[in-house]
Design an enzyme around this catalytic site. Structure first.
Site, PDB file in Angstrom:
ATOM      1  CE  LYS A  70       6.035  -0.664  10.136  1.00 43.44           C
ATOM      2  NZ  LYS A  70       5.138  -0.451   9.227  1.00 43.44           N
TER       3      LYS A  70
ATOM      4  CD  GLU B 170       9.604  -5.809   7.583  1.00 41.50           C
ATOM      5  OE1 GLU B 170       9.158  -5.123   6.328  1.00 41.50           O
ATOM      6  OE2 GLU B 170       9.086  -6.183   8.034  1.00 41.50           O
TER       7      GLU B 170
ATOM      8  CG  HIS C 262      -2.698 -36.320  17.842  1.00 42.59           C
ATOM      9  ND1 HIS C 262      -3.302 -37.147  18.435  1.00 42.59           N
ATOM     10  CD2 HIS C 262      -4.035 -35.678  16.524  1.00 42.59           C
ATOM     11  CE1 HIS C 262      -4.372 -38.201  17.759  1.00 42.59           C
ATOM     12  NE2 HIS C 262      -5.040 -37.037  16.891  1.00 42.59           N
TER      13      HIS C 262
ATOM     14  CE  LYS D   1      -3.890   1.984   2.964  1.00 40.01           C
ATOM     15  NZ  LYS D   1      -4.589   1.894   3.789  1.00 40.01           N
TER      16      LYS D   1
ATOM     17  CD  GLU E 235      -1.060  -5.047  11.838  1.00 35.38           C
ATOM     18  OE1 GLU E 235       0.041  -3.960  11.973  1.00 35.38           O
ATOM     19  OE2 GLU E 235      -1.732  -5.442  11.145  1.00 35.38           O
TER      20      GLU E 235
ATOM     21  N   GLY F 199      -4.896  -2.095   5.332  1.00 34.02           N
ATOM     22  CA  GLY F 199      -3.587  -3.614   5.225  1.00 34.02           C
ATOM     23  C   GLY F 199      -4.552  -4.895   5.349  1.00 34.02           C
ATOM     24  NE  ARG F 200      -5.758  -4.127  11.823  1.00 31.23           N
ATOM     25  CZ  ARG F 200      -4.932  -3.090  11.555  1.00 31.23           C
ATOM     26  NH1 ARG F 200      -4.643  -2.487  10.583  1.00 31.23           N
ATOM     27  NH2 ARG F 200      -5.684  -2.531  12.354  1.00 31.23           N
TER      28      ARG F 200
END
Ligand code: F6P
Length: 548
Positions: free
Chosen positions: A513, A213, A385, A207, A354, A268-269
Site C-alpha cells: 500500500k 479502492e 478437465h 471497516k 491472509e 475483515g476476513r
C-alpha cells in the site's frame, strides 16, 4: 516461546512419517474393514470422511497430542472468552460472538457486553432490509429500490459475495445485489451500466473507511449518482455504510442513521457475520441470514466442546499440518461439487492465506517450519478437465477437500447423480491410482501391440496414495453454508495455533500500500525517478507515454 518443532509430538511425528512413507492407503483399508466408519466425524449438518488420508491410529493420536501440546484447548477458550489473542493489535478476536447473540445473553469484553451491540446491529439490519424489501424505502424520485450495489474489498467484499452467490436459491426477487471491489474502473463501469440512480442504493462496506479502492469506487458511485440526476440533498436515500469509522463515513456524506457499526474485535476476513454481511441479508432476507449465523454457531459449539479426536476443525487442521510439515505439501485444494459454491475456494484462500501467511511466531521470533499453504481450487466437475491432471499425475502432493451436497436445488434429469459420482470417483482415483501392470493389461485388452504397450503404458500410470477429505451435507442451505465457512475459519485457527503464529493480523499487506502511493505520485506528477530500479523506471515511463 516454543517453536512447534520442539514439541515432543512433532519429533514423534517426524519419525512416524518415515514409517508411513511406504504405507499405501489402500492397505490401511484392507487391514481395517471399519476404517470408513471410524475415520468419520459429523457436526452442524456436515459429515467429514477422512478415511482417505495417509494416516493410521498412531498418526491421529500423535496429531491430537501435537494440538494439545500447542495448547489448542486453552487457545479455543481464549478466543471464545474475548482474550486479546491478536497480540500485535492488542485485540480480541470475536467473530464467534457475532453468531452467539441469539443463544447467549452477554459476553463482557473490556467492560462492554458485545452481544448487546451485536443484537442491536442485527435489529438495525432487520429494519433496513425490511424497508428495502417491502418497498417502504424510496429513492429520491419516490421509486422503490430494485438494486443494491455493495462497494468494498478484501474481507469487506469476498465473504458477502461468495455467500450471497452460494445462497442464490434463497434469493428474494425484489432486489438484485451487485458487488464492486476492484479499483480498475471497468468493474464499477460495467455494474453501473445497467442501473438507474432512482432505484439504486449503494452500501459502502469498509471497516476502516480508509481503503483506497473502496473510497475511489464510493466516489465514482456518488459522481455517477449526481451526474445522472440524483440531488445532493437526497443522497442519504441512496447511500449507506458499514464501518467502525463513523466519523469518516459521515465526512463522506453518509447520514449517521444509515451507518451500521463494526468493531475492532472482528477481523475483515472474518466479518461476513457482522453488518458487513448486509448485502447477504438484502439478497436472501433476514431470516436466512439468521439461519446462516445459526449454522456457524452450531459449528462454533462443536469446535468448543467436541473431543479433539471427533472435532472437525481440529481433524482437518492437524491433517493439514501433517501434509504441510511432514510431507512437504505446498498447497491445499478445495473442490466443491456444487455450482453455487464455485467461489468458495477464493474466500477460503483469502481467509487462510491472509491469516496464516506468516513467518514470525507470536513473540516475534522467526518460525522454523513452513506455515500456511497456498489455498486454491474451483468447482467440480469443471476442474477435472483442467487442473486435476496435476493432482493425479503431477510431481507434487496436493491434499484435497471435496465438498458436496447429497441433494440438489436443481434436480435436472440425473445430473446430480453424475455430479456426485464424479466427486467420489476423483477421490477414489487419487487414492487407488493405476499400476504399470494395470495399464499394460488395459492396453493389451484394447488390442494394442506389444510395442504400443511399451510406449504408452508408463504414461498411463497414476501413482495414487494421494490424500483427500470428503465433506458431505444434505443440501446447501443457509445453515450448512454458515457451518462450512465456520469450519474453515476454525481449521485456520487450529493450524495457526500449532505453528504459534498470530492468525489475526495482516502486516504483510502494508508495504504494497505504501509503495503503491509512492508510485502513484510518480505516475501523475513530474518526478525524478532516477533513484528507483531501472525496471520500475521503464514501467513508469511506459505508462506516462501511453497517457500523453
Ligand atoms: O488488505 C488488507 C485489508 O485490511 C483486509 O484485511 C480487509 O478486509 C481489507 O483490507 C478491507 O479493509 P476495510 O474493510 O477497512 O476497507
Amino acid at each position: 516461546m516454543r517453536s512447534p518443532t520442539e514439541f515432543s509430538a512433532w519429533k514423534k511425528l517426524a519419525e512416524h512419517q518415515q514409517q508411513m512413507a511406504s504405507v499405501d492407503m489402500t492397505s490401511l483399508f484392507a487391514a481395517d474393514p471399519k476404517r470408513a466408519e471410524t475415520y468419520q466425524a459429523s457436526a452442524a449438518g456436515w459429515t467429514l470422511d477422512f478415511a482417505k488420508n495417509r494416516a493410521n491410529n498412531t498418526t491421529l493420536s500423535l496429531l491430537k497430542e501435537l494440538a494439545q501440546e500447542a495448547g489448542i484447548e486453552q487457545a479455543i477458550e481464549d478466543m471464545f472468552s474475548g482474550a486479546h489473542i491478536n497480540n500485535t493489535e492488542d485485540r480480541s478476536v470475536l467473530h464467534v460472538a457475532l453468531r452467539a447473540s441469539q443463544t447467549q445473553d452477554s459476553l463482557m469484553v473490556d467492560g462492554v457486553n458485545v452481544l448487546a451491540e451485536v443484537r442491536s446491529t442485527l435489529k438495525q439490519m432487520e429494519k433496513f432490509v425490511w424497508q428495502l424489501q417491502s418497498g417502504q424505502w424510496r429513492g429520491y424520485a419516490n421509486q422503490r429500490i430494485t438494486d443494491v450495489v455493495s462497494i468494498g474489498i478484501g474481507g469487506s467484499y469476498l465473504g458477502p459475495k461468495v455467500v450471497a452467490e452460494a445462497l442464490t436459491p434463497y434469493a428474494q426477487q425484489q432486489i438484485k445485489v451487485h458487488f464492486v471491489a476492484n479499483i480498475d474502473g471497468s468493474d464499477i463501469t460495467e455494474k453501473l451500466k445497467k442501473l438507474n440512480p432512482e432505484t439504486t442504493v449503494f452500501v459502502i462496506s469498509s471497516k476502516s473507511f480508509g481503503t483506497l479502492e473502496t473510497l475511489y469506487n464510493a466516489n465514482a458511485a456518488r459522481d455517477w449518482f449526481l451526474r445522472n440526476g440524483g440531488p445532493e440533498d437526497l443522497i442519504h436515500k441512496h447511500f449507506a455504510a458499514v464501518s467502525s469509522n463513523v466519523k469518516k463515513a459521515v465526512a463522506f456524506g453518509i447520514a449517521e442513521e444509515n451507518i451500521f457499526p463494526m468493531w475492532d474485535w472482528v477481523g475483515g476476513r472474518y466479518s461476513l457475520w457482522s453488518a458487513i454481511g448486509l448485502p447477504i441479508a438484502i439478497a436472501v432476507g433476514m431470516e436466512n441470514f439468521y439461519s446462516l449465523l445459526d449454522g456457524a454457531h452450531q459449528m462454533d459449539e462443536h469446535f468448543r466442546t467436541a473431543p479433539l479426536e471427533k472435532n472437525l476443525p481440529v481433524l482437518m487442521g492437524t491433517l493439514g499440518v501433517w501434509y504441510i510439515n511432514f510431507h512437504n505439501a505446498q498447497t491445499h485444494a478445495l473442490i466443491p461439487y456444487d455450482h453455487y459454491l464455485r467461489a468458495l475456494p477464493a474466500h477460503i484462500q483469502q481467509l487462510d492465506m491472509e491469516s496464516n501467511g506468516k513467518a514470525n511466531l507470536i513473540n516475534g521470533d522467526g518460525v522454523t517450519t513452513d506455515t500456511g499453504p497456498i489455498i486454491w481450487g474451483g468447482a467440480g466437475t469443471n476442474g477435472q478437465h483442467a487442473y486435476h491432471q496435476l493432482l493425479h499425475q503431477g510431481t507434487r502432493l496436493v491434499p484435497v477437500d471435496f465438498i458436496a451436497p447429497l441433494t440438489s436445488h436443481n434436480p435436472v434429469a440425473d445430473h446430480h447423480a453424475q455430479l456426485f459420482a464424479n466427486c467420489l470417483s476423483q477421490s477414489q482415483a487419487l487414492m487407488v491410482g493405476k499400476s504399470l501392470e494395470q495399464a499394460q493389461t488395459e492396453l493389451r485388452d484394447a488390442g494394442a501391440s506389444e510395442e504400443q504397450v511399451a510406449a504408452i503404458a508408463p504414461h498411463k500410470v497414476i501413482p495414487g496414495n494421494r490424500p483427500s477429505n470428503t465433506l458431505l451435507t444434505d443440501k446447501m442451505t443457509p445453515a450448512s453454508v454458515g457451518a462450512l465457512i465456520a469450519l474453515y475459519e476454525h481449521r485456520t485457527f487450529v493450524q495457526g495455533t500449532i505453528w504459534g503464529i498470530n492468525s489475526f493480523d495482516q502486516w504483510g499487506v502494508e508495504l504494497g500500500k505504501v509503495l503503491g502511493t509512492d508510485i502513484y505520485n510518480r505516475l501523475v506528477n513530474d518526478s525524478d525517478n532516477s533513484e528507483l530500479d531501472t525496471s520500475t523506471q521503464a514501467l513508469i515511463s511506459a505508462f506516462k507515454k501511453a497517457q500523453s
